[in-house]
Every structure is written in C-alpha cells, then in structure tokens.
Design a protein around this motif. Structure first.
Motif, PDB file in Angstrom:
ATOM      1  N   LEU A 164       0.824  -1.208   0.000  1.00 21.19           N
ATOM      2  CA  LEU A 164       0.000   0.000   0.000  1.00 21.19           C
ATOM      3  C   LEU A 164       0.858   1.257   0.000  1.00 21.19           C
ATOM      4  O   LEU A 164       0.561   2.227  -0.717  1.00 21.19           O
ATOM      5  CB  LEU A 164      -0.916   0.001   1.227  1.00 21.19           C
ATOM      6  CG  LEU A 164      -2.019  -1.041   1.292  1.00 21.19           C
ATOM      7  CD1 LEU A 164      -2.826  -0.877   2.579  1.00 21.19           C
ATOM      8  CD2 LEU A 164      -2.939  -0.952   0.093  1.00 21.19           C
ATOM      9  N   ILE A 165       1.900   1.254   0.808  1.00 24.19           N
ATOM     10  CA  ILE A 165       2.778   2.425   0.888  1.00 24.19           C
ATOM     11  C   ILE A 165       3.465   2.661  -0.455  1.00 24.19           C
ATOM     12  O   ILE A 165       3.499   3.795  -0.968  1.00 24.19           O
ATOM     13  CB  ILE A 165       3.824   2.233   2.005  1.00 24.19           C
ATOM     14  CG1 ILE A 165       3.128   2.199   3.368  1.00 24.19           C
ATOM     15  CG2 ILE A 165       4.876   3.337   1.962  1.00 24.19           C
ATOM     16  CD1 ILE A 165       4.017   1.706   4.502  1.00 24.19           C
ATOM     17  N   GLU A 166       3.989   1.600  -1.040  1.00 23.97           N
ATOM     18  CA  GLU A 166       4.724   1.740  -2.297  1.00 23.97           C
ATOM     19  C   GLU A 166       3.800   2.141  -3.441  1.00 23.97           C
ATOM     20  O   GLU A 166       4.216   2.889  -4.347  1.00 23.97           O
ATOM     21  CB  GLU A 166       5.459   0.437  -2.604  1.00 23.97           C
ATOM     22  CG  GLU A 166       6.597   0.174  -1.630  1.00 23.97           C
ATOM     23  CD  GLU A 166       7.284  -1.159  -1.834  1.00 23.97           C
ATOM     24  OE1 GLU A 166       8.377  -1.357  -1.263  1.00 23.97           O
ATOM     25  OE2 GLU A 166       6.724  -2.018  -2.567  1.00 23.97           O
ATOM     26  N   GLU A 167       2.558   1.684  -3.420  1.00 23.28           N
ATOM     27  CA  GLU A 167       1.609   2.077  -4.460  1.00 23.28           C
ATOM     28  C   GLU A 167       1.308   3.570  -4.430  1.00 23.28           C
ATOM     29  O   GLU A 167       0.910   4.153  -5.446  1.00 23.28           O
ATOM     30  CB  GLU A 167       0.307   1.286  -4.303  1.00 23.28           C
ATOM     31  CG  GLU A 167       0.411  -0.158  -4.764  1.00 23.28           C
ATOM     32  CD  GLU A 167      -0.868  -0.946  -4.536  1.00 23.28           C
ATOM     33  OE1 GLU A 167      -1.808  -0.392  -3.901  1.00 23.28           O
ATOM     34  OE2 GLU A 167      -0.934  -2.109  -4.969  1.00 23.28           O
ATOM     35  N   GLU A 168       1.507   4.200  -3.280  1.00 24.11           N
ATOM     36  CA  GLU A 168       1.294   5.648  -3.160  1.00 24.11           C
ATOM     37  C   GLU A 168       2.557   6.449  -3.436  1.00 24.11           C
ATOM     38  O   GLU A 168       2.587   7.663  -3.249  1.00 24.11           O
ATOM     39  CB  GLU A 168       0.745   5.983  -1.776  1.00 24.11           C
ATOM     40  CG  GLU A 168      -0.626   5.398  -1.504  1.00 24.11           C
ATOM     41  CD  GLU A 168      -1.673   5.841  -2.508  1.00 24.11           C
ATOM     42  OE1 GLU A 168      -1.597   7.001  -2.968  1.00 24.11           O
ATOM     43  OE2 GLU A 168      -2.549   5.023  -2.855  1.00 24.11           O
ATOM     44  N   GLY A 169       3.617   5.766  -3.881  1.00 19.64           N
ATOM     45  CA  GLY A 169       4.833   6.462  -4.302  1.00 19.64           C
ATOM     46  C   GLY A 169       5.831   6.734  -3.200  1.00 19.64           C
ATOM     47  O   GLY A 169       6.813   7.464  -3.414  1.00 19.64           O
TER      48      GLY A 169
END
Length: 392
Positions: A164-169
């Motif tokens: 989730l964190i990585e999907e938000e950049g």
C-alpha cells in the motif's frame, strides 16, 4: 419485563438523510406493526456508521495526505502500532503514504492492540526472541516465523502494508518492536496509530526526544479543503467507505442522541433514552480479537445513560445472607434486599462478580451484538427492561 434487545430495520441511509426522523419513524412504526409499547427508560440506539453517513462525514486519501504533509513535514514519517485491518487502517495508510516520501511502520508483536496476531504467541515463546526489547527487521521476522497469514482474513499484513505504501509512491520500511521509542532510530516525526494506548505511546516517544509526535486524533481533526473531520477523534474510529475514501466517526452523535430522545418523548409521553453506538467492548475467545477498534463505544448519549450499574449479586445473597431460606421466603428476602440496597454499593461483598462497567459500554456492546456488522439491516436497536431488576 426481562431485558429485550430488538433490532429494527431501516432504509439504506444516504448523505443528507434526516437520521433523527428516520430512527424515530422506524421505532414508532415497528411498535405498531409488531405490537409492543414503548416504556419509560427504554433505550433507542443507532449505529455510528449511519449517523456519519447521513451527515456526510467522509474524507478522501488526498485530504489525509494534505493534513499529514502540513503537520509531519512530508518527508520520513514513523507510524507506531497501527491496527492490522483492511477496513480500519488500510485507506488511512494510503493517505499517510501519499503525504510522505518514506513511511516506517512499527508493528507490535505478536499482535496489535486489539488482538490481530502477526505470529502465534507459542511460536514466539519458542523462538528465543524477547518481545520486550528485541527490534526485528522483516528479514529477521521471516527467518524466525516465515510468512504467517491472519487466521480470519488470510492476509500477510507485512507485505500488504508495504504494498500500500509503495503504491502511493513512498518508500516503505517495516520494523517489529514493542517499545514505542524504537521508532526514533528511523524517524523523528511520528504518528501514534494505536487507539486505546495512544497517549501513553505519545508520552513515551516525546520523552525520548521526538521532534514531532502526534496521534491519529490530530489528523483530520478539522476540515481539509472541505473534507469531513472529527474534532475530538480525527481519524480514530474511521473505516473504509471506498478504496479512496474513509468514513469518519460522527461529529454530531450527542446532538443526534438528544434529538431522538426528545422526539420520541414528545410522541409517546415516555422518558426514552437514546445513544449512538459503535464497536462493542467484548473479546472473541476463539479468535482472540477485541472488538473495540473505535475510540469509545458510544460517542453520544442522553444523561440517563451516565454512570455504572449498581447491582447486588443474587447468587451471593442466596448462598450467604439467605442460605437457610427457599421458595417464597427466599424471593421476598432478596426483593427486600434489592429495594433497600445503598445508592453506591462499591466495596460491598454482595456485589462481587457483577463487574461494573459504564452503562454505555454495556448497552453499546449489547446493541452491537444485536445489529451485527453485516446484512441484517438493523442499524437501530431498541432495548427494553434493561433497568428493571428482580424486585420489579
């Protein structure tokens, strides 16, 4: 009358609906259709979810991100003790990650504060790890425990939150530690994400030298670009509405409870108590999960629901004070004891085992169990006879 808890069906609530009118109309209609009569000190309860829905108390991921950037700087943010939940925390995490360059998540182990387990406690005992002092990286955790999945959801929350964190950049790092201060080796701007222990967590982190340390109460405690908010609880008590929106805990719960009570009192001539309820305060003995992920069971209630029960333990009286009596004599003696009991029984041996809790916690738990969290369609609960006792 013995206590009766009755779920009452209601229409699907949408933003802008008059929740007070809907609740009162549904209760009065059910009374006519089902043939029951409203009585003094009946309790009408409505779930916080529909109160917030009617008020339109929603916020987007972008609103969360903007508030996080304003208050925590937008660079590295440490998150301490978030609950392991797709419904409760995942969308909040997306918003936080969108407002930061790096997010370091400190998970407690073996479980979060409400009992969602990352690892079985017996496996932890066998591992030789000291949960009171050891800080684990994900690699160290995997080496000891593999990739355990949540027993109910089947989710690996370490991988899920990282994704989730990585999907938000943002860059993601997960650590596992039970000392709140451990986060300061990774970030000096910290957001305490626990619910019931948040102030202790915040106090310890600030004492250890954090530059900034907030709780979830401090995020969206005021509108951001016209968003919903909760002045007292911020993001606490929120849950997923859509993949990009959270529903916040209601701001107007007290107003709604008082208005429901007043309208039903006017319609029936009876003294009707009212409350808004969320999660019940009970624990699943099998799944080990404590249901209460909301900051309180009831964010709004009428004055008649203040306080604690003041009850005698009937079996104590029967086995001790009136051990030589039976039948009508026993019944009469116990009734007299109830009628003559002190206004405050705290400390009396005759109360042992009654486990006094706040009335709103007891009633809210009863209502949560009655309405359920799925497709019953009964967000309104009528509780009758709750304040009656053996002598009535």
């Amino acid at each position: 009358m013995a206590t009766i808890s009755r779920g009452i069906k209601a229409p699907i609530i949408r933003e802008g609906d008059d929740i007070v009118s809907i609740v009162c109309d549904c209760v009065l209609s059910a009374s006519k259709e089902q043939g029951f009569t409203l009585r003094d000190r009946d309790v009408v309860a409505v779930t916080e979810a529909v109160v917030a829905r009617a008020a339109g108390n929603y916020a987007t991921i972008d609103a969360i991100a903007e508030d996080v950037r304003r208050k925590l700087g937008g660079n590295t943010v440490g998150l301490v003790f978030p609950i392991l939940s797709r419904n409760r925390f995942a969308i909040c995490l997306r918003g936080i990650a969108r407002g930061a360059r790096k997010v370091v998540v400190q998970l407690g182990y073996p479980s979060d504060e409400v009992g969602n387990h990352l690892v079985d406690i017996d496996a932890l005992d066998d591992s030789g790890i000291d949960p009171y002092k050891d800080v684990l990286s994900v690699a160290e955790f995997r080496r000891h425990f593999g990739t355990p999945l949540h027993p109910f959801t089947g989710v690996d929350y370490i991988s899920y939150y990282t994704q989730l964190i990585e999907e938000e950049g943002a860059e993601a790092e997960i650590i596992l530690a039970n000392r709140p201060e451990a986060i300061l080796a990774y970030a000096d701007k910290v957001l305490c994400c626990d619910t019931h222990t948040r102030f202790r967590t915040q106090r310890r982190i600030l004492a250890a030298g954090a530059d900034v340390c907030l709780t979830l109460c401090d995020i969206l405690n005021a509108p951001v670009n016209g968003s919903g908010y909760n002045e007292k609880y911020g993001l606490l008590g929120s849950n997923k509405a859509t993949e990009g929106v959270v529903k916040l805990f209601p701001n107007n719960a007290q107003e709604v409870a008082e208005a429901i009570s007043a309208r039903l009192c006017a319609a029936t001539g009876k003294r009707i108590e009212a409350m808004v309820y969320g999660d019940g305060a009970f624990k699943d003995p099998v799944g080990k999960i404590w249901e209460l992920a909301d900051p309180v069971v009831s964010p709004g209630f009428t004055d008649g629901l203040n306080g604690l029960p003041n009850e005698l333990k009937l079996k104590y009286l029967a086995d001790n004070d009136f051990a030589n009596l039976k039948g009508d004599e026993l019944r009469s003696a116990i009734e007299n004891a109830i009628r003559k009991k002190d206004a405050d029984l705290k400390g009396s041996m005759a109360t042992q085992g009654t486990t006094p809790r706040r009335l709103t916690d007891l009633l809210g738990s009863l209502c949560d169990l009655t309405s359920g969290s799925g497709d019953k369609g009964t967000p309104i609960v009528l509780v009758q006879g709750y304040f009656e006792n053996y002598a009535d």
